[in-house]
Design a protein around this motif. Structure first.
Motif, PDB file in Angstrom:
ATOM      1  N   UNK A  49      27.244  28.608  34.585  1.00  0.00           N
ATOM      2  CA  UNK A  49      28.565  28.932  35.134  1.00  0.00           C
ATOM      3  C   UNK A  49      28.361  29.391  36.574  1.00  0.00           C
ATOM      4  N   UNK A  50      28.978  28.672  37.509  1.00  0.00           N
ATOM      5  CA  UNK A  50      28.705  28.875  38.927  1.00  0.00           C
ATOM      6  C   UNK A  50      29.992  29.307  39.645  1.00  0.00           C
ATOM      7  N   UNK A  51      30.038  30.524  40.179  1.00  0.00           N
ATOM      8  CA  UNK A  51      31.274  31.034  40.761  1.00  0.00           C
ATOM      9  C   UNK A  51      31.541  30.541  42.176  1.00  0.00           C
ATOM     10  N   UNK A  52      32.823  30.407  42.490  1.00  0.00           N
ATOM     11  CA  UNK A  52      33.302  30.227  43.857  1.00  0.00           C
ATOM     12  C   UNK A  52      34.415  31.241  44.071  1.00  0.00           C
ATOM     13  N   UNK A  53      34.483  31.797  45.257  1.00  0.00           N
ATOM     14  CA  UNK A  53      35.486  32.824  45.538  1.00  0.00           C
ATOM     15  C   UNK A  53      36.407  32.354  46.656  1.00  0.00           C
ATOM     16  N   UNK A  54      37.715  32.547  46.416  1.00  0.00           N
ATOM     17  CA  UNK A  54      38.683  32.133  47.409  1.00  0.00           C
ATOM     18  C   UNK A  54      40.078  32.609  47.068  1.00  0.00           C
ATOM     19  N   UNK A  55      41.033  32.141  47.878  1.00  0.00           N
ATOM     20  CA  UNK A  55      42.436  32.538  47.770  1.00  0.00           C
ATOM     21  C   UNK A  55      43.287  31.272  47.686  1.00  0.00           C
ATOM     22  N   UNK A  56      43.845  31.022  46.511  1.00  0.00           N
ATOM     23  CA  UNK A  56      44.578  29.793  46.187  1.00  0.00           C
ATOM     24  C   UNK A  56      45.976  29.841  46.801  1.00  0.00           C
ATOM     25  N   UNK A  57      46.461  28.728  47.386  1.00  0.00           N
ATOM     26  CA  UNK A  57      47.773  28.770  48.037  1.00  0.00           C
ATOM     27  C   UNK A  57      48.938  29.038  47.099  1.00  0.00           C
ATOM     28  N   UNK A  58      48.821  28.692  45.829  1.00  0.00           N
ATOM     29  CA  UNK A  58      49.935  28.935  44.912  1.00  0.00           C
ATOM     30  C   UNK A  58      50.118  30.413  44.573  1.00  0.00           C
ATOM     31  N   UNK A  59      49.122  31.238  44.897  1.00  0.00           N
ATOM     32  CA  UNK A  59      49.207  32.678  44.636  1.00  0.00           C
ATOM     33  C   UNK A  59      49.441  33.436  45.941  1.00  0.00           C
ATOM     34  N   UNK A  60      50.178  32.819  46.831  1.00  0.00           N
ATOM     35  CA  UNK A  60      50.353  33.347  48.179  1.00  0.00           C
ATOM     36  C   UNK A  60      50.934  34.750  48.189  1.00  0.00           C
ATOM     37  N   UNK A  61      51.838  35.039  47.255  1.00  0.00           N
ATOM     38  CA  UNK A  61      52.476  36.351  47.248  1.00  0.00           C
ATOM     39  C   UNK A  61      51.537  37.468  46.804  1.00  0.00           C
ATOM     40  N   UNK A  62      50.362  37.109  46.283  1.00  0.00           N
ATOM     41  CA  UNK A  62      49.387  38.112  45.870  1.00  0.00           C
ATOM     42  C   UNK A  62      48.320  38.363  46.935  1.00  0.00           C
ATOM     43  N   UNK A  63      48.294  37.528  47.974  1.00  0.00           N
ATOM     44  CA  UNK A  63      47.268  37.668  48.993  1.00  0.00           C
ATOM     45  C   UNK A  63      47.702  38.646  50.082  1.00  0.00           C
ATOM     46  N   UNK A  64      46.724  39.362  50.598  1.00  0.00           N
ATOM     47  CA  UNK A  64      46.913  40.221  51.759  1.00  0.00           C
ATOM     48  C   UNK A  64      45.844  39.881  52.785  1.00  0.00           C
ATOM     49  N   UNK A  65      46.139  40.131  54.042  1.00  0.00           N
ATOM     50  CA  UNK A  65      45.176  39.762  55.081  1.00  0.00           C
ATOM     51  C   UNK A  65      43.843  40.468  54.892  1.00  0.00           C
ATOM     52  N   UNK A  66      43.883  41.662  54.335  1.00  0.00           N
ATOM     53  CA  UNK A  66      42.627  42.383  54.108  1.00  0.00           C
ATOM     54  C   UNK A  66      41.738  41.659  53.095  1.00  0.00           C
ATOM     55  N   UNK A  67      42.340  40.814  52.264  1.00  0.00           N
ATOM     56  CA  UNK A  67      41.547  40.081  51.282  1.00  0.00           C
ATOM     57  C   UNK A  67      40.591  39.093  51.954  1.00  0.00           C
ATOM     58  N   UNK A  68      40.923  38.643  53.148  1.00  0.00           N
ATOM     59  CA  UNK A  68      40.008  37.770  53.872  1.00  0.00           C
ATOM     60  C   UNK A  68      38.744  38.527  54.276  1.00  0.00           C
ATOM     61  N   UNK A  69      38.903  39.787  54.694  1.00  0.00           N
ATOM     62  CA  UNK A  69      37.725  40.609  54.994  1.00  0.00           C
ATOM     63  C   UNK A  69      36.918  40.862  53.722  1.00  0.00           C
ATOM     64  N   UNK A  70      37.617  41.124  52.623  1.00  0.00           N
ATOM     65  CA  UNK A  70      36.929  41.340  51.354  1.00  0.00           C
ATOM     66  C   UNK A  70      36.213  40.067  50.903  1.00  0.00           C
ATOM     67  N   UNK A  71      36.842  38.925  51.141  1.00  0.00           N
ATOM     68  CA  UNK A  71      36.215  37.654  50.769  1.00  0.00           C
ATOM     69  C   UNK A  71      34.903  37.462  51.521  1.00  0.00           C
ATOM     70  N   UNK A  72      34.885  37.808  52.786  1.00  0.00           N
ATOM     71  CA  UNK A  72      33.639  37.712  53.560  1.00  0.00           C
ATOM     72  C   UNK A  72      32.535  38.532  52.898  1.00  0.00           C
ATOM     73  N   UNK A  73      32.853  39.755  52.486  1.00  0.00           N
ATOM     74  CA  UNK A  73      31.851  40.610  51.845  1.00  0.00           C
ATOM     75  C   UNK A  73      31.393  40.007  50.511  1.00  0.00           C
ATOM     76  N   UNK A  74      32.337  39.458  49.742  1.00  0.00           N
ATOM     77  CA  UNK A  74      31.970  38.845  48.459  1.00  0.00           C
ATOM     78  C   UNK A  74      31.056  37.641  48.667  1.00  0.00           C
ATOM     79  N   UNK A  75      31.378  36.813  49.626  1.00  0.00           N
ATOM     80  CA  UNK A  75      30.566  35.630  49.888  1.00  0.00           C
ATOM     81  C   UNK A  75      29.168  36.027  50.346  1.00  0.00           C
ATOM     82  N   UNK A  76      29.111  37.016  51.205  1.00  0.00           N
ATOM     83  CA  UNK A  76      27.816  37.454  51.729  1.00  0.00           C
ATOM     84  C   UNK A  76      26.965  38.108  50.652  1.00  0.00           C
ATOM     85  N   UNK A  77      27.607  38.909  49.802  1.00  0.00           N
ATOM     86  CA  UNK A  77      26.867  39.670  48.794  1.00  0.00           C
ATOM     87  C   UNK A  77      26.546  38.849  47.553  1.00  0.00           C
ATOM     88  N   UNK A  78      27.473  38.013  47.104  1.00  0.00           N
ATOM     89  CA  UNK A  78      27.352  37.341  45.814  1.00  0.00           C
ATOM     90  C   UNK A  78      26.758  35.938  45.903  1.00  0.00           C
TER      91      UNK A  78
END
Length: 256
Positions: free
Chosen positions: A57-86
């Protein structure tokens, strides 16, 4: 025969009650690996835990366009940390959806462009959702540059497929191709270069014709394999070997 499900939401709540049994059926069917893309920041920890619990099982992390109302700009910074760490196998699921009403196009493009840039920075493929938005997706890929990835559940034309091939993008094909009425998709699948093809389920969504109205699951990838092999006039073993090699190459998976 080894198969890789290149797009399966195995972390979805629909699998919470019987995830181990679903995984056992997948392995019995020859589906040894699944690429599991995220849809929103809230789901990343669960996805990480599920993928860490079993091999294949191989993970990918991202923000799907259909869940736009759940995204916040800070999640992009968090995504960077997740990609770098995980160190996931890809960034995604990301992309554009111009079919669902109420999803602001400019906001979608903001999140999509940011994730494309992140994938380029970390030299990762992107898993792209493109519904009624293939031309806009191609334009974004051109604009950012230096990318590779897959357009999952590809809905476009042969001309768009050729443009994406030149850009280094593969096409994910799943349950919709099993429907006899899907003439345009079937013709496309019969003729695209074999090195551009990936097989997927998008489980628990997009079940094939044999499981219409039911929960989809990765074991059903075999039905997709069967139809695509017949459309291309090649054996299932040949198609399985080619698409598995394509997935291994794109997602940097270790051959077994």
């Amino acid at each position: 025969m080894r198969l890789i499900d290149s797009h399966c939401h195995f972390d979805a709540a629909e699998f919470d009650a019987d995830r181990a049994a679903v995984q056992a059926r997948a392995r019995a069917a020859g589906v040894t690996d699944q690429i599991v893309p995220a849809v929103d920041a809230a789901g990343w920890p669960k996805l990480k835990t599920i993928c860490a619990a079993q091999t294949g099982l191989h993970p990918a992390y991202g923000l799907h366009p259909m869940y736009l109302d759940q995204h916040q700009r800070k999640h992009l910074d968090e995504l960077r940390h997740w990609v770098e760490r995980e160190t996931p196998v890809a960034v995604g699921e990301c992309g554009l959806d111009f079919f669902v009403g109420g999803l602001d196009a400019d906001t979608q493009l903001f999140y999509f462009d940011a994730q494309l840039k992140l994938a380029r920075e970390f030299d990762l493929p992107v898993i792209v959702h493109a519904r009624r938005a293939v031309d806009a997706v191609i334009a974004a890929i051109h604009r950012i540059g230096g990318l590779r990835g897959v357009i999952h559940s590809f809905p476009g034309s042969p001309e768009q497929a050729a443009q994406l091939h030149q850009l280094g993008f593969l096409l994910g094909i799943g349950g919709p191709v099993t429907f006899e009425r899907a003439n345009r998709l079937r013709k496309l699948v019969a003729h695209i270069p074999l090195e551009q093809l990936l097989l997927e389920t998008d489980a628990p969504d997009q079940p094939g014709s044999a499981h219409r109205g039911q929960r989809n699951e990765p074991a059903h990838l075999v039905a997709v394999l069967d139809v695509v092999a017949k459309l291309r006039g090649i054996s299932q073993d040949t198609l399985a070997a080619a698409t598995t090699a394509n997935a291994q190459r794109l997602f940097n998976l270790t051959p077994q």
